[in-house]
Design a protein around this motif. Structure first.
Motif, PDB file in Angstrom:
ATOM      1  N   ILE A 112       0.868  -1.168   0.000  1.00  0.00           N
ATOM      2  CA  ILE A 112       0.000   0.000   0.000  1.00  0.00           C
ATOM      3  C   ILE A 112       0.904   1.217   0.000  1.00  0.00           C
ATOM      4  O   ILE A 112       1.813   1.325   0.833  1.00  0.00           O
ATOM      5  N   THR A 113       0.693   2.130  -0.913  1.00  0.00           N
ATOM      6  CA  THR A 113       1.520   3.323  -0.955  1.00  0.00           C
ATOM      7  C   THR A 113       0.752   4.484  -0.323  1.00  0.00           C
ATOM      8  O   THR A 113      -0.337   4.837  -0.761  1.00  0.00           O
ATOM      9  N   ASP A 114       1.328   4.995   0.711  1.00  0.00           N
ATOM     10  CA  ASP A 114       0.671   6.082   1.418  1.00  0.00           C
ATOM     11  C   ASP A 114       1.755   6.973   2.010  1.00  0.00           C
ATOM     12  O   ASP A 114       2.571   6.490   2.807  1.00  0.00           O
ATOM     13  N   PRO A 115       1.904   8.225   1.684  1.00  0.00           N
ATOM     14  CA  PRO A 115       1.054   9.011   0.781  1.00  0.00           C
ATOM     15  C   PRO A 115       1.285   8.622  -0.684  1.00  0.00           C
ATOM     16  O   PRO A 115       2.257   7.923  -0.967  1.00  0.00           O
ATOM     17  N   PRO A 116       0.420   9.125  -1.621  1.00  0.00           N
ATOM     18  CA  PRO A 116       0.558   8.765  -3.036  1.00  0.00           C
ATOM     19  C   PRO A 116       1.938   9.113  -3.561  1.00  0.00           C
ATOM     20  O   PRO A 116       2.556  10.082  -3.121  1.00  0.00           O
TER      21      PRO A 116
END
Lengths: 410, 657
Positions: B424-428
């Motif tokens: 999951i990439t967070d932030p973009p």
């Protein structure tokens, strides 16, 4: 005036051709079984003439190979009728008369039948029965049937030009002919003839069946000649060029398993193929038709205007694929554009055992086999029309017509 | 219409038969012009005379003699529809034999007797779409066969998978899960997880919708490959005990989460009776050229393939095993998970074996006596072969092991590689490729063949130097108008006129495609009228070329005159590096700037370019400089340098800096 009359006749002829192009046979929807399941017993009686053995058994003794080649139906039909319940020993009650002559059992050393003596033999046999029994003269053969399973049937020649030139043997003009040859509007096929499958060895084929779940992985299969170099060095006469076109267009196509070599696994390979090509050769019919049906391979019939065996009982349009001779070069497009559902339906129809039975001449005979289909065909022609019976003294047949060579005693 | 053709046919036929009826000896006696009947009579008499002399029927022989020398096949009844065949043939109608016989009933086949052309098509090769259709038909037919004739009640497949939570677990397990979801048989998936049941694994396998048994195993996965293999064996045994306890009935197979399966495997194992083996393709990544060379030598020596599987004799009986030779890898393989070297398989991988689950049952099932009870094993076995006392009882599957039905592959993340946790990439993530011009569907035409007219095929936009205005190439009139206006405003031929995409393999062709496109553009472009007098006859085109997927856009500048098109005056220039350097100061502005700068190159002179750029973006400082002249080395993101040649024409793409 005469010219105009001829023109009119020609137009009538042409329009009749146009009408003939529409399939005229009865079609059986669905299981295609009903007519094939008919039992001829009780619906007709056949009287088998007792002929001297020189017309049948002696000939066979001379060359037993006749029992296995594709014209053998005439021999097996005789054997079948002798023990069949439809046979009657009382000619007075017979509906049909059968003359047991093995007209095509005259083979060259290589096994090819030569029909040159056949007309004389047939003539001799008819002379004999017409002088010994009163039944021939009653109708001049209209209630007699003859098995003539040669290339061009009652024309008795293996080359089409010669066969057409000869026409149907004059003394057989009124008889019902049971023949393998069938092509619409052809002089060698007259109205009322029964087209039968060629003989293919039933035991041998039965023994070579492979499990039904063997995947069919060959798209198109064919084994046989493409060019008949000996008889047609130029090409284009043999199979009207159709087989040559198959070879030239598809020899390098991986979807087409085609070759001239006859492998030992020929029967097995047919059971592993989806489509089996049944192109015309010198004559439009071929034993491949029988093999394809028996082995559940969809026959791809390349023979314009062919009349197929028992076409009134077998829905050929539904089980086979018909490709016009001029479209052979588009064969791959035609075959691949058939929807899979149609192909599966054809395979289901082919899987119908009654279809396979009707193609074979087994020993001993089985209900629904080709013998029974012939009898069914004969039974459907009954009762005879009153008009076939001649008035006393009336003669229709011309006994002196035809080539002089045919008139010589046998 | 029909009538007329029929009459035509009739006339043909008539004339034909007139010609034909004067036939056989015409080459020997061409002077004869008498009507048919007379001639035939004379001929017949002649034949009779010869017959008298020679004592046989000569008239039969005459046509034969003639026909053997030429052709005796006839083509008398040609309807108009078959005339197209006729031209293919070598016509030799003189010796045709007349057909209509007194005894024939006058009817004849529509089918023409005689020599026909052999139709050979120009392009004999199969059409790929048709080949595809044919294979679909075959596949459909075979599927129907399977449905109809194969075992009516297929057995359940029991799949055993050892796994543990790690970076590539999602990758591998998802792949395996999708394979299992396609299996057309009943299926139980036993997932044994090292270190106990985890939420990650549970959430992954729950998505499959399959019947799953998720069991924990009370040991953590060790860090070395050796230990891992041992533990995985124990985990598989654990799964087998579950099978026994639950008395699951079916076929047990071992699917490691990184294996790849053919769908045929699942059909093939349905044929299993007790214990079977299939061939496994071993995919070994060679870490360096040295290893691969070694391996090559090794293969040459023992003609080996990286395959493990049973091998048979001619009668289809199992004679032995073929295993992967891992010797060339000795000393070069991974010892620890995450090393950069290759991972070599064990002698027998579990995935190469399948067996009937009844072999595991304590009682019943009629199991043969050559099988060992799993409880008698001490829990440390190499392969399922240890379960079998008599190895000759193993059934070789997949055409006696000739078909490779499973691929074995071990790929794990390197210890020093970075991957987002849980993917999951967070932030973009930050943009490093702009969305424009990189979508192959609209702008990419790398495969455009040079022979085709680009004018009709090119659908990419002509981009004005302001982003709002896009004029489609297909609307050519508008495009011309626009350019003409541009020129009147002293900003002639400005703007991006083409947008192309390339892949690594088409990079070279792209340049050709652009050339073709531009030539075509020029041809269709009436320069005299489109460019009012006063405009320079020289102008340049900018073409933007983007990599079809990831890589940065490149720009090509073509210089053109009214009559010709020169080769690109500057070669491809990477945008990516430029991007990285001005990331710090408002990236969005920088992107826009680059676009506009590029658009400005198409001007006839440097000053014109300068004005345009300045009017588009007042924040920028535009410097016109002679190409090749020394420059200050400081980098300023708001400065654009327009490079001109000695004539003052823009020489190459303006640059930021």
């Amino acid at each position: 005036m005469g010219k105009w009359l001829q023109a009119f006749l020609f137009i009538a002829f042409a329009s009749s051709i146009a009408a003939e192009r529409n399939p005229r046979t009865e079609r059986i929807s669905g299981s295609a079984g009903d007519v094939l399941e008919d039992d001829p017993v009780g619906r007709l009686k056949v009287y088998v003439y007792e002929l001297p053995s020189k017309y049948n058994k002696k000939i066979l003794q001379k060359d037993p190979r006749c029992l296995s080649h594709m014209f053998a139906a005439e021999i097996y039909m005789h054997r079948f009728l002798l023990s069949s319940p439809v046979r009657t020993l009382n000619p007075e009650e017979a509906d049909w008369f059968y003359t047991p002559i093995y007209a095509t059992c005259d083979l060259t050393p290589t096994g090819l039948p030569l029909p040159f003596k056949s007309p004389r033999m047939v003539r001799s046999a008819i002379q004999l029965i017409s002088s010994s029994w009163p039944y021939w003269n009653r109708t001049e053969g209209a209630d007699h049937f003859f098995v003539v399973p040669h290339d061009f049937g009652p024309c008795f020649h293996y080359q089409e030009e010669k066969a057409i030139k000869r026409g149907i043997l004059p003394i057989l003009q009124r008889a019902t002919l049971v023949q393998t040859f069938g092509q619409r509007n052809h002089v060698c096929l007259k109205d009322g003839s029964i087209t039968i499958p060629p003989y293919a060895p039933p035991q041998k084929m039965q023994a070579r069946k492979i499990p039904l779940n063997t995947p069919r992985s060959i798209f198109v299969y064919f084994r046989g000649l493409f060019y008949d170099v000996n008889n047609d060095p130029e090409g284009g006469y043999y199979a009207r060029g159709a087989r040559a076109a198959v070879w030239e267009n598809f020899k390098n196509n991986p979807l087409f398993d085609i070759s001239t070599e006859h492998p030992t696994t020929y029967y097995e390979d047919m059971q592993r193929a989806v489509f089996c090509l049944c192109p015309l050769g010198w004559a439009p019919w071929s034993p491949r038709l029988v093999e394809a049906v028996v082995f559940g391979c969809i026959p791809v019939i390349i023979a314009d205007d062919i009349v197929l065996p028992f076409a009134d009982a077998i829905p050929w349009e539904e089980i086979g694929v018909f490709v016009a001779e001029e479209d052979v070069h588009k064969l791959d497009t035609i075959l691949t554009s058939i929807p899979p559902e149609v192909i599966l339906r054809k395979q289901r129809l082919l899987a119908n055992p009654s279809m396979k039975r009707a193609m074979l001449f087994p020993q001993p005979a089985l209900p629904g086999d080709a013998f029974h289909q012939i009898l069914n065909g004969l039974a459907r022609k009954l009762p005879h029309q009153k008009s076939i019976y001649l008035k006393p003294g009336e003669k229709i047949l011309n006994w002196t017509a035809g080539p002089v060579g045919d008139l010589k005693p046998w | 219409m029909k009538l007329s053709t029929s009459q035509q046919g009739y006339l043909n036929r008539r004339s034909n038969s007139f010609r034909l009826s004067r036939p056989l000896e015409s080459d020997s006696d061409s002077g004869v012009k008498s009507p048919t009947g007379t001639f035939r009579l004379i001929l017949h008499c002649l034949c009779c005379l010869i017959c008298l002399i020679l004592g046989f029927h000569f008239s039969r022989l005459v046509p034969f003699l003639f026909s053997t020398s030429t052709n005796f096949y006839t083509s008398p009844f040609r309807f108009t529809e078959s005339l197209d065949v006729h031209f293919l043939l070598s016509t030799n109608p003189v010796n045709d034999v007349e057909l209509s016989q007194p005894n024939s009933t006058g009817k004849n086949s529509r089918v023409v007797v005689g020599r026909h052309g052999i139709r050979v098509r120009q392009w004999p090769h199969p059409n790929p779409t048709e080949v595809m259709k044919a294979h679909r038909i075959i596949e459909r037919v075979q599927r129907e066969q399977r449905l109809q004739f194969d075992a009516k009640d297929p057995r359940k497949v029991i799949v055993v998978t050892p796994t543990y939570v790690r970076t590539f677990q999602a990758l591998h397990l998802t792949g395996l899960m999708h394979s299992l979801m396609l299996v057309p048989y009943g299926l139980v998936w036993i997932v044994v997880e090292a270190g106990g049941v985890s939420n990650e694994t549970a959430s992954l396998i729950a998505k499959s919708g399959l019947q799953t048994i998720h069991a924990g195993f009370n040991q953590r996965m060790p860090n070395s490959w050796d230990e891992r293999t041992k533990l995985e064996s124990q985990m598989r045994l654990h799964a087998l005990r579950i099978v026994r306890e639950m008395k699951l009935d079916g076929i047990v197979m071992f699917a490691d989460d990184s294996n790849v399966h053919t769908m045929e495997l699942f059909d093939e194992i349905q044929n299993l009776k007790w214990f079977g083996a299939v061939s496994v393709g071993i995919l070994v990544k060679t870490a360096n050229a040295n290893v691969s060379a070694d391996r090559k030598n090794g293969e040459d020596e023992n003609h080996g393939f990286p395959v493990q599987g049973p091998s048979c004799n001619a009668t289809g009986m199992l004679t032995g095993w073929y295993t992967f030779n891992s010797l060339p890898f000795a000393g070069k393989t991974d010892a620890y998970i995450g090393d950069r070297a290759t991972v070599s398989p064990r002698k027998f991988e579990w995935s190469g074996f399948v067996f009937n689950s009844r072999l595991l049952w304590k009682d019943g099932g009629g199991k043969p006596d050559w099988i060992k009870d799993i409880d008698t094993l001490d829990g440390d076995i190499d392969s399922p072969l240890c379960l079998v006392k008599d190895r000759s009882m193993v059934e070789p599957l997949g055409s006696c092991g000739r078909q490779v039905l499973v691929w074995w592959l071990r790929v794990e993340a390197h210890a020093d590689s970075k991957f987002p946790p849980r993917w999951i990439t967070d932030p973009p993530l930050e943009i490093n490729i702009p969305s424009e011009c990189s979508t192959p569907s609209t702008d990419a035409h790398p495969e455009l063949p040079a022979g085709e007219k680009p004018a009709t095929n090119f659908s990419g936009p002509i981009v004005k130097h302001t982003k709002e205005t896009r004029i489609s190439r297909t609307n050519k009139k508008d495009a011309l108008m626009w350019t003409a206006n541009c020129c009147t405003e002293k900003s002639d031929a400005c703007g991006l006129i083409g947008c192309f995409a390339y892949t690594d393999s088409t990079l070279l062709e792209t340049s050709q495609v652009i050339q073709t496109f531009l030539s075509d553009f020029l041809r269709n472009f009436d320069l005299q009228s489109s460019f009012p007098t006063g405009c320079s006859s020289m102008f340049s085109f900018i073409v933007k070329v983007c990599h079809i997927t990831t890589n940065p856009c490149l720009f090509k500048v073509y210089q053109g005159s009214r009559n010709s098109l020169a080769h690109p005056i500057n070669q491809l220039r990477k945008r990516g590096s430029e991007r990285e350097s001005n990331m710090s100061e408002s990236p969005a502005t920088a992107t826009a700037t680059a676009e506009e700068v590029v658009a400005g190159v198409g001007r006839k002179d440097g000053e014109c370019a300068k004005k345009t750029i300045e009017s588009e973006n007042p924040n920028l400082t535009v410097v016109v400089a002679r190409d090749g002249s020394p420059m200050t080395m400081d980098f300023r993101t708001n400065r654009v340098r327009v490079w001109v040649d000695e004539k003052g024409l823009v020489a190459r793409t303006p640059t930021i800096g």
